[in-house]
Design an enzyme around this catalytic site. Structure first.
Site, short mmCIF file in Angstrom:
data_model
loop_
_atom_site.label_atom_id
_atom_site.label_comp_id
_atom_site.label_asym_id
_atom_site.label_seq_id
_atom_site.Cartn_x
_atom_site.Cartn_y
_atom_site.Cartn_z
N CYS A 199 3.84 3.60 9.22
CA CYS A 199 4.15 4.93 8.72
C CYS A 199 4.85 5.76 9.55
O CYS A 199 3.97 5.95 10.59
CB CYS A 199 2.76 5.35 8.06
SG CYS A 199 3.05 6.99 7.21
N GLY A 246 13.21 -2.90 0.08
CA GLY A 246 14.29 -3.04 -0.84
C GLY A 246 14.26 -4.10 -1.96
O GLY A 246 15.16 -4.53 -2.38
N PRO A 265 0.80 -1.21 -0.07
CA PRO A 265 -0.10 -0.01 0.15
C PRO A 265 1.17 1.29 0.09
O PRO A 265 1.65 1.54 0.84
CB PRO A 265 -0.92 -0.34 1.27
CG PRO A 265 0.20 -0.92 2.25
CD PRO A 265 0.92 -1.67 1.15
#
Length: 329
Positions: A99, A212, A16
């Site tokens: 977040c 990554g 997301p």
């Protein structure tokens, strides 16, 4: 080592991402891969309760399997939003505990909630009482100086006890002060081994590793150690990366679509969206990387970038870009 079942719905997921994984992007991604799990942008639970639910939550039926990611910290509000999301047809409720942005911290959700595992456990338990679909967590390995394996376990275990057994781990800690969200995706070092250790110690948990990961070779390597992989911005920088995952990751032997097939498959959707007032540029921005690192890719990006923003731009811009790509080949 995890059981490598091909029907595991978390073998490959698309992260997301705010300003990326909107409904238009998800439709395009589904043209590339039928089996990869998709996620919405984070939507706050209060926005769902107070805002335009159709605008926030409607999605195309082809997007399944698709998960709704929620932000918030109030168990009752989250549970009500999750129940609404289930009614709209989502396949999963995912809580954003990862977040690190200042705005999200100011509202007291996201990564800062790793410091409050009992609150997240209460959120999970309350949501679980209201929905029948899976409730999952996307989080970091730690926050600030609290980034040990023991800290991660102290977060995971009470949340698992509350009814969550699927954890998506962005394999970095988050610095809550001093780094931008972009820097928090790049500066804290990756530590996949900690996610692997969690899977080894708690094999009954579903552990999906994120952060990554840019190639399918990397994906295969992670799948040897955990249950699933979540790819982020690589899916937008180079979306055609996903064209072969149904064969390679999910053992689906259907033919791999060409880039031109994908574009032609997206054009009817674009025409329908333009008819409702959606600007062309809002749709084509998700296609800019489709010819990444192949001959004609620069021309493709230039035509879309320069012409899609023009007044009354329509799918002829895309056909022009395709023609120019074909001419270079």
């Amino acid at each position: 080592m995890p059981e490598r079942t091909l029907n595991n719905p978390y073998r490959l997921c698309i992260a997301p991402m705010m300003d990326y994984t909107d409904r238009h992007a998800r439709y395009l991604l589904r043209l590339l891969t039928q089996h990869t799990r998709l996620y919405t942008e984070m939507i706050t639970a209060t926005a769902i309760l107070r805002g335009d639910r159709d605008y926030l939550l409607e999605f195309h039926p082809t997007e399944h399997p698709v998960a709704l990611q929620l932000g918030g910290n109030d168990p009752q509000i989250l549970a009500e939003a999750a129940q609404i999301g289930e009614a709209y047809g989502y396949d999963e409720i995912n809580l954003n505990i990862g977040c690190p942005s200042d705005r999200v911290q100011a509202a007291r959700f996201g990564a800062c909630l790793m410091a409050e595992p009992q609150l997240i456990a209460a959120c999970v338990a309350t949501i679980r009482r209201r929905v029948s679909i899976p409730v999952t967590i996307k989080t970091r390995l730690g926050i600030d100086d609290q980034d040990s394996y023991e800290f991660l376990k102290r977060f995971i275990l009470p949340v698992h006890d509350a009814g969550c057994d699927i954890f998506i781990l962005h394999a970095r800690k988050a610095w809550l002060m001093g780094l931008s969200p972009k820097e928090n995706r790049e500066i804290p070092p990756l530590d996949y081994a900690r996610a692997y250790r969690l899977k080894q110690e708690f094999p009954h948990l579903t552990i999906v590793v994120n952060g990554g990961i840019t190639t399918l070779d990397q994906t295969d390597a992670h799948l040897a150690r955990c249950d699933g992989v979540m790819i982020g911005r690589a899916a937008f920088d180079n979306p055609y990366l996903l064209a072969s995952v149904d064969q390679r990751i999910f053992n689906d032997r259907k033919a791999i679509a060409t880039r031109v097939d994908i574009v032609n498959g997206f054009i009817p959707y674009i025409e329908a969206q333009i008819a409702t007032g959606v600007p062309l540029a809002r749709l084509t921005r998700h296609m800019l990387g489709l010819f990444h690192n192949v001959k004609g890719g620069r021309i493709w990006r230039r035509v879309l970038s320069e012409q899609a923003h023009r007044p009354r731009a329509n799918v002829e811009v895309i056909r022009t870009a395709l023609d120019k790509v074909a001419a270079t080949i």
